[in-house]
Motif scaffolding. Sequence first.
Motif, PDB file in Angstrom:
ATOM      1  N   THR A 128     107.048 -33.212  21.870  1.00 14.52           N
ATOM      2  CA  THR A 128     107.840 -33.800  20.795  1.00 14.52           C
ATOM      3  C   THR A 128     108.849 -32.789  20.268  1.00 14.52           C
ATOM      4  O   THR A 128     110.010 -33.130  20.004  1.00 14.52           O
ATOM      5  N   SER A 129     108.428 -31.531  20.121  1.00 15.35           N
ATOM      6  CA  SER A 129     109.341 -30.495  19.666  1.00 15.35           C
ATOM      7  C   SER A 129     110.434 -30.237  20.702  1.00 15.35           C
ATOM      8  O   SER A 129     111.596 -29.996  20.350  1.00 15.35           O
ATOM      9  N   PHE A 130     110.067 -30.280  21.978  1.00 16.71           N
ATOM     10  CA  PHE A 130     111.057 -30.071  23.039  1.00 16.71           C
ATOM     11  C   PHE A 130     112.138 -31.146  22.956  1.00 16.71           C
ATOM     12  O   PHE A 130     113.341 -30.839  23.005  1.00 16.71           O
ATOM     13  N   ARG A 131     111.712 -32.381  22.844  1.00 16.75           N
ATOM     14  CA  ARG A 131     112.691 -33.475  22.742  1.00 16.75           C
ATOM     15  C   ARG A 131     113.520 -33.331  21.466  1.00 16.75           C
ATOM     16  O   ARG A 131     114.730 -33.580  21.466  1.00 16.75           O
ATOM     17  N   ALA A 132     112.867 -32.922  20.367  1.00 17.54           N
ATOM     18  CA  ALA A 132     113.580 -32.774  19.094  1.00 17.54           C
ATOM     19  C   ALA A 132     114.666 -31.714  19.190  1.00 17.54           C
ATOM     20  O   ALA A 132     115.819 -31.931  18.791  1.00 17.54           O
ATOM     21  N   VAL A 133     114.305 -30.544  19.708  1.00 15.62           N
ATOM     22  CA  VAL A 133     115.226 -29.406  19.711  1.00 15.62           C
ATOM     23  C   VAL A 133     116.275 -29.525  20.819  1.00 15.62           C
ATOM     24  O   VAL A 133     117.456 -29.253  20.595  1.00 15.62           O
ATOM     25  N   VAL A 134     115.850 -29.954  22.001  1.00 20.68           N
ATOM     26  CA  VAL A 134     116.734 -29.939  23.168  1.00 20.68           C
ATOM     27  C   VAL A 134     117.510 -31.243  23.316  1.00 20.68           C
ATOM     28  O   VAL A 134     118.742 -31.237  23.448  1.00 20.68           O
ATOM     29  N   THR A 135     116.793 -32.374  23.299  1.00 21.15           N
ATOM     30  CA  THR A 135     117.450 -33.660  23.545  1.00 21.15           C
ATOM     31  C   THR A 135     118.186 -34.155  22.308  1.00 21.15           C
ATOM     32  O   THR A 135     119.391 -34.421  22.348  1.00 21.15           O
ATOM     33  N   HIS A 136     117.473 -34.304  21.210  1.00 20.36           N
ATOM     34  CA  HIS A 136     118.103 -34.802  19.982  1.00 20.36           C
ATOM     35  C   HIS A 136     118.972 -33.730  19.322  1.00 20.36           C
ATOM     36  O   HIS A 136     120.083 -34.004  18.887  1.00 20.36           O
ATOM     37  N   GLY A 137     118.444 -32.517  19.226  1.00 20.61           N
ATOM     38  CA  GLY A 137     119.162 -31.456  18.530  1.00 20.61           C
ATOM     39  C   GLY A 137     120.311 -30.878  19.318  1.00 20.61           C
ATOM     40  O   GLY A 137     121.248 -30.326  18.740  1.00 20.61           O
ATOM     41  N   GLY A 138     120.255 -30.976  20.651  1.00 13.21           N
ATOM     42  CA  GLY A 138     121.313 -30.424  21.480  1.00 13.21           C
ATOM     43  C   GLY A 138     121.550 -28.951  21.218  1.00 13.21           C
ATOM     44  O   GLY A 138     122.691 -28.478  21.201  1.00 13.21           O
ATOM     45  N   VAL A 139     120.469 -28.207  21.029  1.00 11.64           N
ATOM     46  CA  VAL A 139     120.580 -26.804  20.635  1.00 11.64           C
ATOM     47  C   VAL A 139     121.406 -26.002  21.639  1.00 11.64           C
ATOM     48  O   VAL A 139     121.310 -26.215  22.853  1.00 11.64           O
ATOM     49  N   GLN A 140     122.198 -25.085  21.106  1.00  8.25           N
ATOM     50  CA  GLN A 140     123.057 -24.236  21.918  1.00  8.25           C
ATOM     51  C   GLN A 140     122.798 -22.769  21.583  1.00  8.25           C
ATOM     52  O   GLN A 140     122.384 -22.438  20.474  1.00  8.25           O
ATOM     53  N   PRO A 141     123.045 -21.866  22.530  1.00  3.57           N
ATOM     54  CA  PRO A 141     122.864 -20.437  22.259  1.00  3.57           C
ATOM     55  C   PRO A 141     123.666 -20.005  21.029  1.00  3.57           C
ATOM     56  O   PRO A 141     124.822 -20.403  20.853  1.00  3.57           O
ATOM     57  N   GLY A 142     123.015 -19.220  20.182  1.00  2.34           N
ATOM     58  CA  GLY A 142     123.678 -18.695  19.006  1.00  2.34           C
ATOM     59  C   GLY A 142     123.597 -19.575  17.782  1.00  2.34           C
ATOM     60  O   GLY A 142     123.902 -19.119  16.663  1.00  2.34           O
ATOM     61  N   GLN A 143     123.230 -20.840  17.946  1.00  2.36           N
ATOM     62  CA  GLN A 143     123.098 -21.717  16.790  1.00  2.36           C
ATOM     63  C   GLN A 143     121.865 -21.349  15.972  1.00  2.36           C
ATOM     64  O   GLN A 143     120.923 -20.722  16.470  1.00  2.36           O
ATOM     65  N   TRP A 144     121.871 -21.766  14.712  1.00  3.51           N
ATOM     66  CA  TRP A 144     120.730 -21.556  13.835  1.00  3.51           C
ATOM     67  C   TRP A 144     119.852 -22.800  13.797  1.00  3.51           C
ATOM     68  O   TRP A 144     120.355 -23.917  13.598  1.00  3.51           O
ATOM     69  N   VAL A 145     118.571 -22.606  13.998  1.00  2.32           N
ATOM     70  CA  VAL A 145     117.581 -23.677  13.890  1.00  2.32           C
ATOM     71  C   VAL A 145     116.624 -23.312  12.763  1.00  2.32           C
ATOM     72  O   VAL A 145     116.014 -22.243  12.778  1.00  2.32           O
TER      73      VAL A 145
END
Length: 337
Positions: free
Chosen positions: A141-158
């Motif tokens: 669920t966290s993987f989908r949240a951060v990667v799929t929904h969040g579209g996290v990119q290098p250098g961004q703040w989470v």
Amino acid sequence: MLPAVVEVADPECPDDGVIVEVAATGVCRSDWHAWRGHDPVALPIIPGHEFAGTIAAVGAGVAGWQVGDRVTAPFVLGCGHCEFCVAGDAQVCPAQLQPGFTLPGSFAQRLAVPRAQANLVRLPDSVSFVAAASLGCRFATSFRAVVTHGGVQPGQWVAVHGCGGVGLSAVMIAKAFGARVVAIDRSAAALAGAGRIGADEMIDGTEISDVAAEVVHRTGGGAHLGVDAIGHPAVAAASVSSLRRRGRHIQVGLLLGDAAQTALPMDQVIAQELSILGSHGMPAVDYPAMLDLVASGALQPELLVTRRVGLDDAGAALAAMDDPAVGMTIVEPGRAD
């Protein structure tokens, strides 16, 4: 009354499913919510929905799987043929089944898994059963949240609000994708755990009166992505308030009962074009990408496992979530303590 281990009949193998010999299963706060009556689940039931093991029997209508295969499955078993399943979104299937909630779960030696063709996931030999079980709900669920929904990119703040099993998973995943992480919790032990897996900033909620303002300060303008990994109205609101413009809030922690009507700062959502998204598990079709990262060592979910117990101790481990400890507890039915 505490959950108890009892003798039940062996599960029958569904025509469209398999029987899994359970090697490991996670103790998840979602199971605790069901047991405590926060989630409308008919009791008694065998809990458990984060599992991994080997196939012990295969139904007559199942092809491509055989006895001895190492497998896991999402906690949401989609029907496999509705418009959502066909589109790869089985996690929101209207006809979904869930072990531990609508079906007998994995706090058992054997588990019946229907709809195997659409939901079984093959485990690489390099991924242990304990690692796979820890992926089942919280990590996936966290993987989908951060990667799929969040579209996290290098250098961004989470910003990860809450550093239990879900939150620590989010920290690990965000760091693996090159993000910077600010971890928020009221437990010093939880924050220490976040620090050990790479969190860049830690905020103790017992010492800071305005968490959102502190996140904005520490991140130089707000988080690109905020995750409520607890499920609390004040935490969800703080996550939204701590975002920078065009930021994304992902609700992972369950908001049940009265909390389901949680109010958020919608004036800020509109003015700053924020996004609010939910994350409810991950479909089987998306597992291979995550498992590849586990097999490569880029993700190490076993580092989040702090306790391993046998089946006889599963009930006590579930009850202990009244005051949850840091990290994950894994039940190994074959374990003799």
